[in-house]
Each structure stands twice: as structure tokens, then as C-alpha cells.
Scaffold this motif. Structure first.
Motif: not given
Length: 158
Positions: A4-5, A71, A73, A75
Motif C-alpha cells: 500500500s505504499l 488505504d 500510505k 512515502v
């Protein structure tokens, strides 16, 4: 299940796609569908059938993006050790068998684009690269067979 990155650019691109689909494309398709439906017999109306299919496909993508975006994330910062390869790194590799130099950026699965060198963090190549650094050599199993690479450069950011 996919990681989910996602990079900041990838997240913005998906969010903009969702907005474009919902606010621009969907109303246009609904108008065209209404116009086609008004033409009469729907069972033999090719325009109506096409627009229904187009609306289903668009709605499927909207549902996917609506569920996936919360959902993810983002970075968008460099790792503590920028000399090692982690998510978001742009790496330059030399294929030791052929001498060909390639450049990849490790991104999330939702923003993968092989022709531009954006590879998924879940891919075999990215998995082989994670935590390595310049001058490391490694072997990875590719669809064409095992290949040995040397890491020439690691960068983060633009």
C-alpha cells in the motif's frame, strides 16, 4: 495483496484521475447514455449498449480508486541511509551479461509503468534491490532467465 505504499506524485495522479472520472467523464457519459436511451428501442441501439458498457467500466474504476486511495500510505521522505536502496529510489544498473545500462525507480504497485522505468516494489527486481548499495552485484530471475547486475548509482528525489 499489493503493497500500500505510493509516492506523492503517484497519489496525486490517482486522486486527479478519480476527480476527472467522477466530475468530468461520468456526467458526459450519463448525458450521452440518456440521449441514446431517448432514441427508442434499447435492445438494438448500439449507442445505448456502448454507453452502458462505458459507464460500467468507468464506475468500476471509480469504485476501485475510491476504496484504494484511503488505504495508501504516501512515502515522500528520504530514508535514513540514502546510500542504500529503498522505496522511492532511482537506481542505475548494468547488466553484467550484456553490458546494457538501465534505470529504474522503485514505486508502489498502483503507479508501475515499465516503459518509463517505474517498477513495483513488489517486483522481483525491486525485491532483489532493496537494502543494496552502489557497487553491489546481484542475480535476479527475470522472465528471460537469470541475469546478473551491478548497481552503478542510487538517487532519491528528482
Amino acid at each position: 495483496m499489493a503493497t500500500s505504499l505510493i509516492t506523492r506524485e503517484g497519489f496525486e495522479r490517482l486522486r486527479n484521475e478519480l476527480n476527472e472520472l467522477w466530475r468530468v467523464q461520468r456526467p458526459e457519459i450519463v448525458r450521452a447514455l440518456s440521449a441514446a436511451a431517448a432514441e427508442g428501442d434499447r435492445s438494438e441501439n448500439a449507442e445505448y449498449i456502448y454507453r452502458k458498457k462505458q459507464l460500467r467500466e468507468l464506475d468500476r474504476r471509480v469504485r476501485y480508486l475510491s476504496k484504494r486511495l484511503p488505504d495508501l500510505k504516501v512515502v515522500d521522505q528520504q530514508p535514513a541511509d540514502p546510500n542504500r536502496i529503498y522505496f522511492g529510489a532511482t537506481v542505475e544498473l548494468e547488466n553484467l551479461g550484456t553490458g546494457v545500462v538501465v534505470r529504474y525507480r522503485i514505486v508502489g504497485p498502483d503507479e508501475t509503468d515499465a516503459p518509463t522505468g517505474q517498477i513495483s516494489v513488489d517486483s522481483p527486481m525491486a525485491r532483489a534491490l532493496i537494502k543494496r548499495q552502489v557497487d553491489d552485484e546481484f542475480t535476479v530471475q527475470l522472465p528471460s532467465g537469470a541475469a546478473k547486475f551491478s548497481i552503478l548509482d542510487v538517487r532519491y528525489g528528482d
